[in-house]
Write an enzyme that holds these catalytic residues in place. Structure first.
Site, short mmCIF file in Angstrom:
data_model
loop_
_atom_site.label_atom_id
_atom_site.label_comp_id
_atom_site.label_asym_id
_atom_site.label_seq_id
_atom_site.Cartn_x
_atom_site.Cartn_y
_atom_site.Cartn_z
N GLY A 1 -24.36 9.33 25.69
CA GLY A 1 -24.68 8.02 25.10
C GLY A 1 -25.24 8.13 23.70
N GLY B 1 0.84 -1.20 0.00
CA GLY B 1 0.00 0.00 0.00
C GLY B 1 0.87 1.24 0.00
N GLY C 1 -4.87 7.62 1.03
CA GLY C 1 -4.22 8.77 0.37
C GLY C 1 -2.77 8.93 0.82
N GLY C 2 -2.18 7.84 1.31
CA GLY C 2 -0.87 7.92 1.96
C GLY C 2 -1.12 8.10 3.44
CB THR C 3 -0.28 6.09 6.49
OG1 THR C 3 1.16 6.12 6.37
CG2 THR C 3 -0.82 4.76 5.96
N PRO D 1 -0.36 16.42 -4.67
CG PRO D 1 1.10 18.20 -5.15
CD PRO D 1 0.76 16.79 -5.56
CD GLN D 2 -6.94 18.47 -7.93
OE1 GLN D 2 -6.40 19.49 -8.33
NE2 GLN D 2 -8.05 17.99 -8.48
CD GLU D 3 -3.94 11.21 -6.07
OE1 GLU D 3 -3.46 11.14 -7.19
OE2 GLU D 3 -3.79 10.33 -5.20
CD GLN E 1 -15.73 27.79 33.24
OE1 GLN E 1 -15.22 27.06 34.10
NE2 GLN E 1 -15.59 29.10 33.23
C1 LIG Z 1 -11.60 2.83 3.10
C2 LIG Z 1 -10.35 2.78 2.27
C3 LIG Z 1 -10.38 3.24 0.97
C4 LIG Z 1 -9.25 3.15 0.16
N1 LIG Z 1 -9.32 3.54 -1.16
C5 LIG Z 1 -8.26 3.26 -1.96
C6 LIG Z 1 -8.37 3.48 -3.38
O1 LIG Z 1 -9.39 3.96 -3.90
N2 LIG Z 1 -7.32 3.13 -4.16
C7 LIG Z 1 -6.17 2.60 -3.63
O2 LIG Z 1 -5.27 2.30 -4.40
N3 LIG Z 1 -6.04 2.40 -2.31
C8 LIG Z 1 -7.06 2.71 -1.47
N4 LIG Z 1 -6.94 2.48 -0.12
C9 LIG Z 1 -5.70 1.93 0.40
C10 LIG Z 1 -4.88 2.93 1.20
O3 LIG Z 1 -4.36 3.94 0.37
C11 LIG Z 1 -3.79 2.11 1.93
O4 LIG Z 1 -4.46 1.35 2.92
C12 LIG Z 1 -2.74 3.00 2.55
O5 LIG Z 1 -1.96 3.64 1.56
C13 LIG Z 1 -1.80 2.21 3.48
O6 LIG Z 1 -1.31 1.07 2.84
P1 LIG Z 1 -1.42 -0.35 3.60
O7 LIG Z 1 -2.82 -0.52 4.02
O8 LIG Z 1 -0.84 -1.38 2.73
O9 LIG Z 1 -0.57 -0.18 4.90
P2 LIG Z 1 1.04 -0.48 5.06
O10 LIG Z 1 1.78 0.17 3.95
O11 LIG Z 1 1.15 -1.95 5.27
O12 LIG Z 1 1.32 0.27 6.41
C14 LIG Z 1 1.08 -0.29 7.72
C15 LIG Z 1 1.59 0.72 8.77
O13 LIG Z 1 2.99 0.91 8.59
C16 LIG Z 1 3.26 2.29 8.44
N5 LIG Z 1 4.38 2.48 7.52
C17 LIG Z 1 4.54 1.95 6.28
N6 LIG Z 1 5.69 2.38 5.74
C18 LIG Z 1 6.28 3.17 6.66
C19 LIG Z 1 7.50 3.91 6.71
N7 LIG Z 1 8.36 3.91 5.67
N8 LIG Z 1 7.79 4.61 7.83
C20 LIG Z 1 6.95 4.61 8.89
N9 LIG Z 1 5.78 3.94 8.90
C21 LIG Z 1 5.44 3.23 7.81
C22 LIG Z 1 1.99 2.89 7.89
O14 LIG Z 1 1.91 4.27 8.15
C23 LIG Z 1 0.93 2.10 8.65
O15 LIG Z 1 0.75 2.66 9.92
C24 LIG Z 1 -8.05 2.63 0.71
C25 LIG Z 1 -8.01 2.20 2.03
C26 LIG Z 1 -9.14 2.25 2.81
C27 LIG Z 1 -9.07 1.75 4.21
#
Ligand SMILES: Cc1cc2nc3c(=O)[nH]c(=O)nc-3n(C[C@H](O)[C@H](O)[C@H](O)COP(=O)(O)OP(=O)(O)OC[C@H]3O[C@@H](n4cnc5c(N)ncnc54)[C@H](O)[C@@H]3O)c2cc1C
Length: 385
Positions: A348, A137, A371-373, A248-250, A287
């Site tokens: 509740g 991802g 969108g990138g964590t 940037p836009q995403e 308050q």
């Molecule tokens: C509801 C939903 C909708 C989505 N829609 C789309 C979509 O339309 N198209 C699409 O392609 N994807 C989509 N995604 C996927 C989403 O973009 C990925 O889940 C996200 O980019 C993270 O990838 P991953 O789940 O493989 O996590 P991983 O990459 O396995 O990451 C796991 C953890 O490790 C951390 N991590 C990873 N690398 C590093 C690093 N170098 N340094 C520090 N920490 C790190 C991450 O931050 C995270 O906390 C969607 C996800 C969800 C949940």
């Protein structure tokens, strides 16, 4: 919006303010009454896309010659905000408008733009972007889906997961390797019109913590034959750079969604706490309630100024990847913090599904992930230090 005291940004012209009212009516009248049904089904009905297309609300920022409204990102922002205010969960139009269509506009050949954008604007085509795979991802260079050239076609094989609009989309941008030996340089973007190919299958519509009306799916590609004209642009190996340029836009559009959630949460909580009584007085009269909401409003006001600034920069083509990463990270974190504080003030009832604040709490969580964590945002920001 009434809840905050910020000036209307310069990009939000009088025309756009009038248009905002039309968009608000569209969401409230046409789509909001169906949200419960969509939550039960786990998917927005297909007709909603056609209806939005007929109303001229899809691809508003695309040029008129390609079926759009000739607007800019400000139009998309207003759309996202009004969708949130009307509580229309699950309708993945922001992705269609702000992510999928711009790839075609910016990198497509003239023929590709004419072929796909007008049909996206009408709702005939629903867009998705398939980057994530079960095994990767965050690290997009590691995608394993391949598109190998065979004469005048590519043969696509691989699996994607977590794909927004995945059950509905019939135009999918697939991130794949045209040269599996390479890392970033081997990545290309392939446009798959799903109605026209064999070997494409949709997997499960995934059950999620929130965003219940949104379809999020697995996708499978087995020897899918794609004409070479469906490679986005004219050259293989450009995909990773195209992805980077559009980030940037995403990222900023995720911040815009978050900002709308923040403002709606505060407004709902003000209304509720003025109404609800405890110990014979309105909850707002305590308050603690006033202080909590004062903090929320102050933080939201600061955030709104930053979001509108970034939008102005984006419209002028000046929003850089680092600032957009800050926008995505800060606003999505704040969205989660503020919605949590607001939910607490509902007691509740805040935990009950029938109250929007409860749904917003669940929906907001993913904003820090997709969108990138937010950890990846920190990496990008850190590189600029
Ligand atoms: C509801 C939903 C909708 C989505 N829609 C789309 C979509 O339309 N198209 C699409 O392609 N994807 C989509 N995604 C996927 C989403 O973009 C990925 O889940 C996200 O980019 C993270 O990838 P991953 O789940 O493989 O996590 P991983 O990459 O396995 O990451 C796991 C953890 O490790 C951390 N991590 C990873 N690398 C590093 C690093 N170098 N340094 C520090 N920490 C790190 C991450 O931050 C995270 O906390 C969607 C996800 C969800 C949940």
């Amino acid at each position: 919006m009434a809840v905050l005291q910020t000036e209307t940004p310069s990009w939000k012209t009088d025309d756009l303010v009038l248009f905002e009212e039309e968009i608000a009516k569209f969401f409230t009248r046409e789509l909001a009454p169906h949200v419960e049904d969509w939550r039960d089904k786990g998917c927005v009905d297909r007709w909603a896309w056609n209806k939005a297309g007929e109303a001229g609300l899809l691809c508003m920022s695309m040029p008129e010659e390609y079926g759009g409204a000739g607007g800019h990102f400000g139009h998309e922002q207003v759309f996202i905000e009004q969708q949130c205010m009307a509580g229309v969960e699950g309708f993945g139009a922001a992705l269609h408008n702000c992510i999928v269509a711009p790839y075609i506009l910016h990198y497509g050949t003239e023929e590709q733009k004419k072929r796909w954008l007008p049909r996206m604007a009408s709702g005939e085509l629903v867009g998705a972007i398939a980057m994530s795979e079960p095994g990767t991802g965050s690290d997009l260079q590691a995608v394993r889906t391949t598109a190998l050239k065979d004469g005048n076609q590519y043969v696509l094989n691989g699996q994607k997961t977590f794909i927004t609009n995945g059950q509905t989309a019939n135009l999918i941008i697939v991130v794949c390797k045209t040269d599996p030996k390479e890392g970033a340089k081997g990545v290309s973007l392939m446009i798959v019109e799903t109605d026209e190919v064999e070997g494409f299958e949709r997997g499960r519509n995934l059950k999620k913590l929130g965003n219940k009306a949104q379809d999020t799916s697995e996708l499978f590609f087995t020897d899918v034959k794609i004409p070479t004209e469906n490679l986005l642009g004219t050259e293989e190996g450009q995909g990773f750079f195209q992805l980077m340029e559009q980030l940037p836009q995403e990222r900023h559009q995720i911040a815009v969604q978050g900002m709308a959630g923040i403002e709606r949460a505060i407004q709902l909580t003000i209304d509720y706490t003025k109404e609800r009584e405890a110990f014979g007085r309105p909850v707002m009269s305590f308050q603690n309630t006033q202080f909590k909401l004062a903090e929320c409003k102050a933080k939201a006001t600061m955030a709104r100024v930053f979001v509108d600034y970034c939008t102005g920069q984006l419209i002028e083509g000046k929003l850089d990847a680092v600032t957009a990463s800050m926008s995505k990270m800060l606003i999505s974190d704040l969205e989660n913090e503020i919605i949590d504080e607001c939910l607490q003030l509902f007691g509740g009832y805040g935990y009950m599904d029938e109250y929007p604040i409860s749904r917003m709490y669940a929906d907001a969580r993913v904003q820090r992930i997709y969108g990138g964590t937010n950890e990846i945002m920190k990496l990008l920001i850190a590189r600029s230090l």
